[in-house]
Design an enzyme around this catalytic site. Structure first.
Site, PDB file in Angstrom:
ATOM      1  N   GLY A  11       0.845  -1.206   0.000  1.00  0.00           N
ATOM      2  CA  GLY A  11       0.000   0.000   0.000  1.00  0.00           C
ATOM      3  C   GLY A  11       0.874   1.247   0.000  1.00  0.00           C
ATOM      4  N   THR A 129       4.902   2.037   6.037  1.00  0.00           N
ATOM      5  CA  THR A 129       3.472   1.751   6.141  1.00  0.00           C
ATOM      6  C   THR A 129       2.838   2.801   7.029  1.00  0.00           C
ATOM      7  OG1 THR A 129       1.732   0.350   7.043  1.00  0.00           O
ATOM      8  CG2 THR A 129       3.883   0.008   7.981  1.00  0.00           C
ATOM      9  N   ILE A 130       1.658   3.234   6.631  1.00  0.00           N
ATOM     10  CA  ILE A 130       0.950   4.179   7.492  1.00  0.00           C
ATOM     11  C   ILE A 130       0.571   3.496   8.802  1.00  0.00           C
ATOM     12  CG2 ILE A 130       0.054   5.547   5.561  1.00  0.00           C
ATOM     13  CD1 ILE A 130      -2.751   4.270   6.305  1.00  0.00           C
ATOM     14  N   ASP A 131       0.511   2.150   8.783  1.00  0.00           N
ATOM     15  CA  ASP A 131       0.056   1.421   9.976  1.00  0.00           C
ATOM     16  C   ASP A 131       1.092   1.390  11.101  1.00  0.00           C
ATOM     17  OD1 ASP A 131      -2.200   0.940   8.520  1.00  0.00           O
ATOM     18  OD2 ASP A 131      -1.733  -1.146   8.064  1.00  0.00           O
ATOM     19  N   GLY A 174      -5.722   0.137  10.049  1.00  0.00           N
ATOM     20  CA  GLY A 174      -4.924  -0.571  11.046  1.00  0.00           C
ATOM     21  C   GLY A 174      -5.579  -1.900  11.323  1.00  0.00           C
ATOM     22  N   ARG A 175      -5.216  -2.902  10.496  1.00  0.00           N
ATOM     23  CA  ARG A 175      -5.910  -4.187  10.668  1.00  0.00           C
ATOM     24  C   ARG A 175      -5.257  -5.040  11.746  1.00  0.00           C
ATOM     25  NH1 ARG A 175      -4.880  -5.707   4.402  1.00  0.00           N
ATOM     26  NH2 ARG A 175      -2.742  -4.973   4.313  1.00  0.00           N
TER      27      ARG A 175
HETATM   28  O1  F6P Z   1      -1.095  -0.223   3.956  1.00  0.00           O
HETATM   29  C1  F6P Z   1      -1.774  -0.889   4.993  1.00  0.00           C
HETATM   30  C2  F6P Z   1      -3.203  -0.630   4.876  1.00  0.00           C
HETATM   31  O2  F6P Z   1      -3.324   0.747   4.906  1.00  0.00           O
HETATM   32  C3  F6P Z   1      -4.140  -1.263   5.918  1.00  0.00           C
HETATM   33  O3  F6P Z   1      -4.338  -0.547   7.071  1.00  0.00           O
HETATM   34  C4  F6P Z   1      -5.411  -1.432   5.138  1.00  0.00           C
HETATM   35  O4  F6P Z   1      -6.215  -2.449   5.673  1.00  0.00           O
HETATM   36  C5  F6P Z   1      -4.889  -1.795   3.808  1.00  0.00           C
HETATM   37  O5  F6P Z   1      -3.685  -1.113   3.645  1.00  0.00           O
HETATM   38  C6  F6P Z   1      -5.801  -1.462   2.639  1.00  0.00           C
HETATM   39  O6  F6P Z   1      -5.178  -1.891   1.484  1.00  0.00           O
HETATM   40  P1  F6P Z   1      -5.709  -1.716   0.018  1.00  0.00           P
HETATM   41  O7  F6P Z   1      -5.196  -0.397  -0.457  1.00  0.00           O
HETATM   42  O8  F6P Z   1      -5.091  -2.840  -0.716  1.00  0.00           O
HETATM   43  O9  F6P Z   1      -7.202  -1.736   0.085  1.00  0.00           O
END
Ligand code: F6P
Length: 368
Positions: A11, A129-131, A174-175
């Site tokens: 991401g 990662t933003i997470d 933030g999963r």
């Molecule tokens: O980059 C990590 C994240 O931001 C998670 O927090 C989120 O669940 C996921 O990416 C979403 O990803 P995508 O852009 O593939 O929907």
């Protein structure tokens, strides 16, 4: 002339361009050796398919303030198909690369590590990662920009929530870990924060909301992480604490090629809003901030952190610290071996950096 490949995977996150710019400019300035940088488009897919973009100092001029990545990105797991690994190694060799800087989250970094360990690719990893859940570094770039975005969105939502005397349930990304939720929640004076690290029940949230009314406030803000574990709502908690103190996603949910849960934006916000309205009788709305948190310009902190990461990655190339990861430890940006920081195989359980209890205890001071 030594050729250095650069790619961004997973991401996107504000600050990716800062890393690219830092690495390209630092390598161009090296006196002892001449370096040329080559970008690979859309992460590991670009290396596999040999889709390149020339990266010279002129190309990276004035990209520091831009969000996203000029290289494009994708979630490509080369190890899902042995042929993809073979193609990537062949491309590395035919492009006559000296080394490769891979910028990404845990998924991108583990591929860099395996290619280094098993295929002789001279890789350097840069955590993104933003997470903010990558182990080994205090902060990943992108995190503070996401916190700024979320905080400012919650500030705006507070205005309409106050006018209508409602409860607003705001869902942050933030999963696995609740860094954005915890930081943006604290920064925006949330009345309750729910993160995967600390399972709660809907009754706890209802109690906190009622408490704000007892204090004379006619509105409340509840901030929940998309992976928060909240009992008493449907869908049932997707994350539970295991006996060894880790958190595990339990439900059967859609997963990407790295095994990450693909969560439906807004699902948890809607579920919590519905149950909260039933439990308290207060009119409640749910909203997911979703990909807004990844968009926009990087904040100054991420521009600087990304720049430091990029320059340090370039210096790791120059000093041949291959198989290393660039990390922030305290005030210093340095390199540590990738071995130990990422999984040895994709069959192992994933490990994340979680929000510490001390931070969550501190946040709870404000909604006890
Ligand atoms: O980059 C990590 C994240 O931001 C998670 O927090 C989120 O669940 C996921 O990416 C979403 O990803 P995508 O852009 O593939 O929907």
């Amino acid at each position: 002339m030594k050729r250095v490949g650069i790619l961004t995977g997973g991401g996107d996150a504000p600050g990716l361009n800062a890393v690219i710019r830092g690495a390209v400019i630092r390598l161009a300035q090296e006196k002892a050796e001449e370096y040329q940088c080559i970008g690979f488009v859309d992460g590991w897919a670009g290396l596999r398919d040999k889709v390149t973009l020339s990266l010279d100092p002129g190309r990276v001029d004035e990209i520091l303030h831009q969000g996203g990545t000029i290289l494009g990105t994708s979630r490509t797991n080369l190890y899902k198909n042995p042929d993809d690994v073979r193609k990537a190694v062949a491309a590395y060799n035919s492009c006559e690369l000296d080394s490769l800087i891979a910028i990404g989250g845990d998924d991108t970094l583990e591929i860099a590590y395996y290619l280094h360990r098993d295929e002789g690719i001279k890789a350097i990893g840069v955590p993104k990662t933003i997470d903010n859940d990558v182990l080994g570094t205090d902060f990943t770039f992108g995190f503070w920009s996401a916190v700024e975005q979320a905080t400012s969105a919650i500030d705006s939502l507070r205005v309409t929530t106050m006018s209508h005397h409602r409860v607003m349930v705001v869902e942050c990304m933030g999963r696995h870990a609740g860094w954005i939720t915890a930081y943006a929640g604290l920064a925006s004076e949330a009345d309750f924060i729910a993160v995967p690290e600390r399972p709660v029940h809907i009754d706890d949230i209802a109690r906190a909301v009622r408490h704000t009314r007892e204090l004379g406030k006619l509105h409340s803000i509840v901030v929940v992480a998309e992976g928060a574990s909240i009992g008493g709502v449907e869908p049932k908690p997707r994350v539970v604490k295991t006996t060894n103190g880790n958190w595990e996603i339990t439900q059967k949910i859609q997963r990407d090629s790295f095994g990450n849960a693909v969560l439906k934006p807004g699902e948890i916000a809607e579920a919590v809003a519905g149950e909260l309205e039933k439990a308290t009788g207060f009119e409640t709305r749910g909203i997911a901030l979703g990909h807004l948190q990844r968009g926009g310009a990087p904040c100054a902190f991420d521009r600087i952190l990304g720049t430091r990461y990029g320059v340090t990655a370039a210096e790791a190339v120059i000093h041949k610290h291959f198989g290393h990861l660039v990390v922030l430890q305290g005030l210093n940006v340095e390199t540590v071996p990738m071995k130990g920081a990422v999984r040895e195989t994709q069959n192992e359980k994933k490990r994340y950096k979680y929000v510490p209890d001390s931070f969550l205890d501190l946040a709870e001071v404000f909604y006890g």
